[in-house]
Design a protein around this motif. Structure first.
Motif, PDB file in Angstrom:
ATOM      1  N   GLY A 154       0.817  -1.213   0.000  1.00 35.15           N
ATOM      2  CA  GLY A 154       0.000   0.000   0.000  1.00 35.15           C
ATOM      3  C   GLY A 154       0.848   1.260   0.000  1.00 35.15           C
ATOM      4  O   GLY A 154       0.538   2.227  -0.702  1.00 35.15           O
ATOM      5  N   LEU A 155       1.931   1.260   0.769  1.00 33.05           N
ATOM      6  CA  LEU A 155       2.842   2.407   0.786  1.00 33.05           C
ATOM      7  C   LEU A 155       3.514   2.583  -0.573  1.00 33.05           C
ATOM      8  O   LEU A 155       3.668   3.710  -1.055  1.00 33.05           O
ATOM      9  CB  LEU A 155       3.891   2.229   1.889  1.00 33.05           C
ATOM     10  CG  LEU A 155       4.927   3.338   2.041  1.00 33.05           C
ATOM     11  CD1 LEU A 155       4.267   4.675   2.331  1.00 33.05           C
ATOM     12  CD2 LEU A 155       5.923   2.975   3.137  1.00 33.05           C
ATOM     13  N   THR A 156       3.870   1.481  -1.204  1.00 33.29           N
ATOM     14  CA  THR A 156       4.454   1.543  -2.547  1.00 33.29           C
ATOM     15  C   THR A 156       3.461   2.156  -3.528  1.00 33.29           C
ATOM     16  O   THR A 156       3.835   2.999  -4.347  1.00 33.29           O
ATOM     17  CB  THR A 156       4.869   0.135  -3.011  1.00 33.29           C
ATOM     18  OG1 THR A 156       5.856  -0.373  -2.114  1.00 33.29           O
ATOM     19  CG2 THR A 156       5.420   0.162  -4.417  1.00 33.29           C
ATOM     20  N   SER A 157       2.205   1.747  -3.432  1.00 29.37           N
ATOM     21  CA  SER A 157       1.167   2.308  -4.299  1.00 29.37           C
ATOM     22  C   SER A 157       1.016   3.806  -4.070  1.00 29.37           C
ATOM     23  O   SER A 157       0.925   4.583  -5.021  1.00 29.37           O
ATOM     24  CB  SER A 157      -0.158   1.596  -4.040  1.00 29.37           C
ATOM     25  OG  SER A 157      -1.210   2.213  -4.730  1.00 29.37           O
ATOM     26  N   TRP A 158       1.018   4.202  -2.820  1.00 29.88           N
ATOM     27  CA  TRP A 158       0.863   5.617  -2.478  1.00 29.88           C
ATOM     28  C   TRP A 158       2.046   6.433  -3.011  1.00 29.88           C
ATOM     29  O   TRP A 158       1.858   7.513  -3.583  1.00 29.88           O
ATOM     30  CB  TRP A 158       0.731   5.765  -0.966  1.00 29.88           C
ATOM     31  CG  TRP A 158       0.576   7.169  -0.505  1.00 29.88           C
ATOM     32  CD1 TRP A 158      -0.556   7.937  -0.575  1.00 29.88           C
ATOM     33  CD2 TRP A 158       1.583   7.993   0.093  1.00 29.88           C
ATOM     34  NE1 TRP A 158      -0.313   9.187  -0.049  1.00 29.88           N
ATOM     35  CE2 TRP A 158       1.005   9.239   0.371  1.00 29.88           C
ATOM     36  CE3 TRP A 158       2.912   7.786   0.424  1.00 29.88           C
ATOM     37  CZ2 TRP A 158       1.713  10.281   0.945  1.00 29.88           C
ATOM     38  CZ3 TRP A 158       3.618   8.819   1.007  1.00 29.88           C
ATOM     39  CH2 TRP A 158       3.015  10.053   1.269  1.00 29.88           C
ATOM     40  N   LEU A 159       3.264   5.921  -2.835  1.00 31.63           N
ATOM     41  CA  LEU A 159       4.452   6.628  -3.328  1.00 31.63           C
ATOM     42  C   LEU A 159       4.466   6.692  -4.857  1.00 31.63           C
ATOM     43  O   LEU A 159       4.787   7.731  -5.438  1.00 31.63           O
ATOM     44  CB  LEU A 159       5.727   5.946  -2.824  1.00 31.63           C
ATOM     45  CG  LEU A 159       6.034   6.098  -1.345  1.00 31.63           C
ATOM     46  CD1 LEU A 159       7.183   5.185  -0.933  1.00 31.63           C
ATOM     47  CD2 LEU A 159       6.353   7.542  -1.016  1.00 31.63           C
ATOM     48  N   ALA A 160       4.122   5.570  -5.506  1.00 35.86           N
ATOM     49  CA  ALA A 160       4.087   5.550  -6.967  1.00 35.86           C
ATOM     50  C   ALA A 160       3.052   6.525  -7.497  1.00 35.86           C
ATOM     51  O   ALA A 160       3.298   7.235  -8.481  1.00 35.86           O
ATOM     52  CB  ALA A 160       3.802   4.137  -7.466  1.00 35.86           C
ATOM     53  N   ASP A 161       1.899   6.598  -6.841  1.00 32.44           N
ATOM     54  CA  ASP A 161       0.861   7.548  -7.251  1.00 32.44           C
ATOM     55  C   ASP A 161       1.351   8.976  -7.073  1.00 32.44           C
ATOM     56  O   ASP A 161       1.124   9.827  -7.935  1.00 32.44           O
ATOM     57  CB  ASP A 161      -0.404   7.297  -6.437  1.00 32.44           C
ATOM     58  CG  ASP A 161      -1.592   8.071  -6.966  1.00 32.44           C
ATOM     59  OD1 ASP A 161      -1.761   8.103  -8.206  1.00 32.44           O
ATOM     60  OD2 ASP A 161      -2.348   8.637  -6.162  1.00 32.44           O
ATOM     61  N   GLY A 162       2.047   9.244  -5.972  1.00 31.84           N
ATOM     62  CA  GLY A 162       2.591  10.574  -5.734  1.00 31.84           C
ATOM     63  C   GLY A 162       3.651  10.973  -6.742  1.00 31.84           C
ATOM     64  O   GLY A 162       3.813  12.151  -7.057  1.00 31.84           O
ATOM     65  N   LEU A 163       4.381   9.989  -7.260  1.00 33.34           N
ATOM     66  CA  LEU A 163       5.404  10.257  -8.264  1.00 33.34           C
ATOM     67  C   LEU A 163       4.851  10.232  -9.687  1.00 33.34           C
ATOM     68  O   LEU A 163       5.588  10.443 -10.647  1.00 33.34           O
ATOM     69  CB  LEU A 163       6.540   9.226  -8.144  1.00 33.34           C
ATOM     70  CG  LEU A 163       7.353   9.289  -6.855  1.00 33.34           C
ATOM     71  CD1 LEU A 163       8.291   8.092  -6.752  1.00 33.34           C
ATOM     72  CD2 LEU A 163       8.135  10.596  -6.788  1.00 33.34           C
ATOM     73  N   GLY A 164       3.554   9.947  -9.822  1.00 38.87           N
ATOM     74  CA  GLY A 164       2.910   9.939 -11.133  1.00 38.87           C
ATOM     75  C   GLY A 164       3.241   8.721 -11.973  1.00 38.87           C
ATOM     76  O   GLY A 164       3.207   8.779 -13.194  1.00 38.87           O
ATOM     77  N   ILE A 165       3.551   7.605 -11.334  1.00 33.73           N
ATOM     78  CA  ILE A 165       3.940   6.399 -12.064  1.00 33.73           C
ATOM     79  C   ILE A 165       2.720   5.637 -12.581  1.00 33.73           C
ATOM     80  O   ILE A 165       2.787   4.965 -13.592  1.00 33.73           O
ATOM     81  CB  ILE A 165       4.845   5.500 -11.186  1.00 33.73           C
ATOM     82  CG1 ILE A 165       6.152   6.238 -10.918  1.00 33.73           C
ATOM     83  CG2 ILE A 165       5.111   4.158 -11.851  1.00 33.73           C
ATOM     84  CD1 ILE A 165       7.092   5.538  -9.978  1.00 33.73           C
ATOM     85  N   GLY A 166       1.603   5.714 -11.919  1.00 29.39           N
ATOM     86  CA  GLY A 166       0.396   5.054 -12.407  1.00 29.39           C
ATOM     87  C   GLY A 166       0.266   3.619 -11.947  1.00 29.39           C
ATOM     88  O   GLY A 166      -0.091   2.740 -12.724  1.00 29.39           O
TER      89      GLY A 166
END
Length: 132
Positions: free
Chosen positions: A86-98
Motif C-alpha cells: 500500500g505504501l508503494t502504491s501511495w508513493l508511486a501515485d505521488g510520483l505519477g507512475i500510475g
C-alpha cells in the motif's frame, strides 16, 4: 549483478500480482505490444520503490510489531507486507507512475503472491555464487 536480479525478481512478482488481482493495476493500455511498451518502465520503477520500502521501512515496522507478530504466530507479517504494498502504491501515485492497489485485502493477496513468486524466481535464478 545482485541488484539487477533483485529488481527483475520484484518486477516479475509485481507483474504476476497485477495479472491475478483486478485491484492491482498499472494505468495505460491493456493488450499487446502497446501494453508492454507503456508498462515496462513503470513496472521496473514500482519494483524499485517496493524494494526500497521493504529495505528501509519494513525492518522498523517488524521491530515495533514484535509483540503482535509473536501473538499472531507470524500472521501479522501479512499485514506488514500488505502495508508495504500500500505504501508503494501511495508513493508511486505521488510520483505519477500510475500504479494502484485498491483496498487492504487486495494488498494482502498481492503481497502473498509477490512473496511466493519472489521465492520461485529466486529459486530459478539460484544463489549469487552459482551465477558466476
Amino acid at each position: 549483478m545482485r541488484i539487477i536480479s533483485w529488481l527483475i525478481t520484484n518486477a516479475v512478482a509485481l507483474a504476476v500480482a497485477a495479472q491475478l488481482f483486478d485491484g492491482i493495476r498499472f494505468t495505460g493500455p491493456i493488450h499487446g505490444q502497446e501494453e508492454i511498451k507503456h508498462k515496462l518502465l513503470p513496472l521496473l520503477l514500482v519494483a524499485l520503490i517496493l524494494g526500497l520500502v521493504s529495505a528501509t521501512v519494513k525492518p522498523v515496522l517488524k521491530l515495533i510489531s514484535i509483540p503482535f507478530i509473536l501473538l499472531s504466530l507470524g500472521l501479522f507479517l501479512l499485514v506488514i507486507n500488505a502495508a508495504m504494498l500500500g505504501l508503494t502504491s501511495w508513493l508511486a501515485d505521488g510520483l505519477g507512475i500510475g500504479f494502484h492497489v485498491n483496498g487492504f485485502w487486495t494488498a494482502v493477496g498481492g503481497s502473498i503472491v509477490i512473496t511466493i513468486v519472489g521465492w520461485v524466481v529466486d529459486g530459478l535464478i539460484g544463489p549469487e555464487d552459482d551465477r558466476r
